[in-house]
Scaffold this motif. Structure first.
Motif, mmCIF file in Angstrom:
data_model
loop_
_atom_site.group_PDB
_atom_site.id
_atom_site.type_symbol
_atom_site.label_atom_id
_atom_site.label_comp_id
_atom_site.label_asym_id
_atom_site.label_seq_id
_atom_site.Cartn_x
_atom_site.Cartn_y
_atom_site.Cartn_z
ATOM 1 N N MET A 11 0.794 -1.223 0.000
ATOM 2 C CA MET A 11 0.000 0.000 0.000
ATOM 3 C C MET A 11 0.832 1.281 0.000
ATOM 4 O O MET A 11 0.462 2.253 -0.609
ATOM 5 N N LEU A 12 1.951 1.326 0.742
ATOM 6 C CA LEU A 12 2.576 2.638 0.929
ATOM 7 C C LEU A 12 4.096 2.621 0.757
ATOM 8 O O LEU A 12 4.598 2.340 -0.315
ATOM 9 N N ARG A 13 4.830 2.912 1.847
ATOM 10 C CA ARG A 13 6.268 3.183 1.701
ATOM 11 C C ARG A 13 7.063 2.009 1.131
ATOM 12 O O ARG A 13 8.137 2.219 0.586
ATOM 13 N N ALA A 14 6.556 0.799 1.301
ATOM 14 C CA ALA A 14 7.288 -0.349 0.765
ATOM 15 C C ALA A 14 7.385 -0.267 -0.762
ATOM 16 O O ALA A 14 8.283 -0.868 -1.375
ATOM 17 N N ASP A 34 0.516 -8.373 6.679
ATOM 18 C CA ASP A 34 -0.673 -7.532 6.824
ATOM 19 C C ASP A 34 -0.466 -6.560 7.972
ATOM 20 O O ASP A 34 0.372 -6.777 8.845
ATOM 21 N N TYR A 35 -1.232 -5.467 7.921
ATOM 22 C CA TYR A 35 -1.033 -4.398 8.909
ATOM 23 C C TYR A 35 -1.443 -4.825 10.312
ATOM 24 O O TYR A 35 -1.063 -4.194 11.279
ATOM 25 N N GLY A 36 -2.212 -5.889 10.406
ATOM 26 C CA GLY A 36 -2.623 -6.332 11.735
ATOM 27 C C GLY A 36 -1.627 -7.312 12.317
ATOM 28 O O GLY A 36 -0.563 -6.922 12.824
ATOM 29 N N SER A 38 0.486 -10.056 11.201
ATOM 30 C CA SER A 38 1.844 -10.533 10.854
ATOM 31 C C SER A 38 2.917 -9.454 10.977
ATOM 32 O O SER A 38 4.076 -9.747 11.244
ATOM 33 N N MET A 39 2.525 -8.156 10.834
ATOM 34 C CA MET A 39 3.532 -7.093 10.950
ATOM 35 C C MET A 39 3.952 -6.884 12.412
ATOM 36 O O MET A 39 4.992 -6.299 12.681
ATOM 37 N N LYS A 40 3.125 -7.349 13.339
ATOM 38 C CA LYS A 40 3.441 -7.162 14.772
ATOM 39 C C LYS A 40 3.771 -8.505 15.442
ATOM 40 O O LYS A 40 3.859 -8.577 16.668
ATOM 41 N N ALA A 41 3.926 -9.547 14.645
ATOM 42 C CA ALA A 41 4.234 -10.865 15.210
ATOM 43 C C ALA A 41 5.725 -10.951 15.564
ATOM 44 O O ALA A 41 6.546 -10.277 14.939
ATOM 45 N N MET A 50 10.222 -2.007 14.884
ATOM 46 C CA MET A 50 9.143 -1.033 14.723
ATOM 47 C C MET A 50 7.855 -1.702 14.236
ATOM 48 O O MET A 50 6.788 -1.086 14.247
ATOM 49 N N GLY A 51 7.961 -2.931 13.744
ATOM 50 C CA GLY A 51 6.775 -3.593 13.214
ATOM 51 C C GLY A 51 6.206 -2.870 12.013
ATOM 52 O O GLY A 51 4.993 -2.795 11.809
ATOM 53 N N LYS A 52 7.102 -2.318 11.194
ATOM 54 C CA LYS A 52 6.683 -1.571 10.009
ATOM 55 C C LYS A 52 7.407 -2.119 8.786
ATOM 56 O O LYS A 52 8.497 -2.699 8.901
ATOM 57 N N VAL A 53 6.814 -1.901 7.627
ATOM 58 C CA VAL A 53 7.489 -2.205 6.363
ATOM 59 C C VAL A 53 7.881 -0.872 5.734
ATOM 60 O O VAL A 53 7.270 0.153 6.034
ATOM 61 N N PRO A 54 8.909 -0.889 4.883
ATOM 62 C CA PRO A 54 9.638 -2.024 4.318
ATOM 63 C C PRO A 54 10.819 -2.461 5.177
ATOM 64 O O PRO A 54 11.286 -1.741 6.053
ATOM 65 N N ALA A 55 11.299 -3.697 4.864
ATOM 66 C CA ALA A 55 12.580 -4.181 5.374
ATOM 67 C C ALA A 55 13.134 -5.124 4.319
ATOM 68 O O ALA A 55 12.373 -5.673 3.500
ATOM 69 N N THR A 64 16.464 -1.827 7.508
ATOM 70 C CA THR A 64 15.138 -1.203 7.549
ATOM 71 C C THR A 64 15.314 0.271 7.190
ATOM 72 O O THR A 64 16.440 0.738 7.031
ATOM 73 N N GLU A 65 14.210 0.981 7.091
ATOM 74 C CA GLU A 65 14.161 2.397 6.699
ATOM 75 C C GLU A 65 14.354 2.504 5.180
ATOM 76 O O GLU A 65 15.426 2.204 4.643
ATOM 77 N N ALA A 66 13.307 2.972 4.531
ATOM 78 C CA ALA A 66 13.297 2.991 3.060
ATOM 79 C C ALA A 66 14.520 3.702 2.477
ATOM 80 O O ALA A 66 15.135 3.206 1.520
ATOM 81 N N ALA A 67 14.910 4.829 3.058
ATOM 82 C CA ALA A 67 16.056 5.561 2.499
ATOM 83 C C ALA A 67 17.347 4.758 2.667
ATOM 84 O O ALA A 67 18.179 4.690 1.752
HETATM 85 N N1 LIG Z 1 10.582 5.401 8.608
HETATM 86 C C1 LIG Z 1 10.073 4.208 7.993
HETATM 87 C C2 LIG Z 1 8.572 4.320 7.960
HETATM 88 C C3 LIG Z 1 7.913 3.016 7.617
HETATM 89 C C4 LIG Z 1 6.401 3.111 7.788
HETATM 90 O O1 LIG Z 1 5.858 4.021 8.413
HETATM 91 N N2 LIG Z 1 5.705 2.118 7.252
HETATM 92 C C5 LIG Z 1 4.270 2.067 7.372
HETATM 93 C C6 LIG Z 1 3.671 1.825 6.000
HETATM 94 S S1 LIG Z 1 3.884 3.185 4.958
HETATM 95 C C7 LIG Z 1 3.867 0.861 8.214
HETATM 96 O O2 LIG Z 1 4.458 -0.190 8.071
HETATM 97 N N3 LIG Z 1 2.845 1.016 9.046
HETATM 98 C C8 LIG Z 1 2.294 -0.084 9.783
HETATM 99 C C9 LIG Z 1 2.232 0.137 11.265
HETATM 100 O O3 LIG Z 1 2.832 1.084 11.774
HETATM 101 O O4 LIG Z 1 1.582 -0.679 11.904
HETATM 102 C C10 LIG Z 1 10.655 4.024 6.582
HETATM 103 O O5 LIG Z 1 10.959 5.020 5.942
HETATM 104 O O6 LIG Z 1 10.840 2.889 6.138
#
Ligand SMILES: N[C@@H](CCC(=O)N[C@@H](CS)C(=O)NCC(=O)O)C(=O)O
Length: 209
Positions: A11-14, A34-36, A38-41, A50-55, A64-67
């Motif tokens: 959906m987004l930064r990935a 998924d945002y529910g 598996s991302m927090k498992a 951080m339980g966030k994508v991308p990695a 991790t961190e898109a940049a």
């Molecule tokens: N600073 C991180 C931000 C990553 C981020 O915020 N990812 C969002 C999607 S755009 C996410 O995984 N959100 C899910 C959550 O926080 O549960 C990066 O640049 O990679």
């Protein structure tokens, strides 16, 4: 099994990292979360606390961190020619960090409706939203790319922010932003990324009906 594993939700930064992977052109395996659940498992929190994508995991190393992922991939696969030589990286580092810090913060804060308390701009790394947009415009106003004739990882990262900012109305539609975004959208790797991620999004939406 490929040497690179890409953890995503399309959906987004990935999408930024998928685009970079398509620019690099190396094979990669994809794990869709998924945002529910598996991302927090625990399994994924071990990769990104951080339980966030991308990695990505490449050759046993996690990034991790898109940049950071964009910069890492450019260095890990030099034949893709997505980073300037080390002694010519002034613009590359400058604008990569500017996009990941001030631009990201200014755009997110604005989109969330955060209003800077009067007179506190000096405390914020991005100053004001307008100042940040002016500085970004100065970086992308050349005829080609941020580092001159060479398209690099900084164009993927900063470029994705401009592309998304225009698409979602979170950045002003200035002629220089529009012209830069049009150049980015013409890249075959950008188009492949959109095709792949849009197909995944359509599948997710079918599944949720
Ligand atoms: N600073 C991180 C931000 C990553 C981020 O915020 N990812 C969002 C999607 S755009 C996410 O995984 N959100 C899910 C959550 O926080 O549960 C990066 O640049 O990679």
């Amino acid at each position: 099994m490929a040497d690179i594993t890409f953890y995503t939700n399309p959906m987004l930064r990935a999408q930024i990292v998928r685009w970079m992977l398509e620019e690099v052109g190396e094979p990669y395996d994809m794990v869709q979360l998924d945002y529910g659940a598996s991302m927090k498992a625990p399994d994924y929190l071990a990769i990104n606390p951080m339980g966030k994508v991308p990695a990505i995991v490449h050759a046993g190393k996690t990034v991790t961190e898109a940049a950071a992922i964009c910069a890492y991939l450019a260095d890990a696969f030099p034949t893709a020619n997505l980073a300037p030589p080390p002694d010519r990286r002034a613009d590359y580092y400058r604008w990569l960090f500017f996009a990941a810090g001030p631009v990201e913060a200014a755009v997110t804060n604005k989109a969330l409706g955060f209003v800077m308390p009067e007179g506190r701009e000096r405390m914020a790394g991005y100053g004001t939203f307008d100042q940040t947009m002016d500085a970004l415009e100065s970086a992308i106003s050349g005829p080609a790319w941020i580092c001159g004739d060479q398209f690099t990882a900084v164009d993927v990262y900063a470029g994705a922010q401009v592309d998304w900012g225009l698409a979602f109305g979170t950045m002003p539609s200035r002629p220089a932003f529009e012209a830069y975004a049009a150049r980015l959208r013409g890249r075959p790797a950008y188009q492949r990324q959109k095709e792949l991620d849009n197909a995944l999004i359509a599948k997710m939406q079918e599944g949720s009906q």
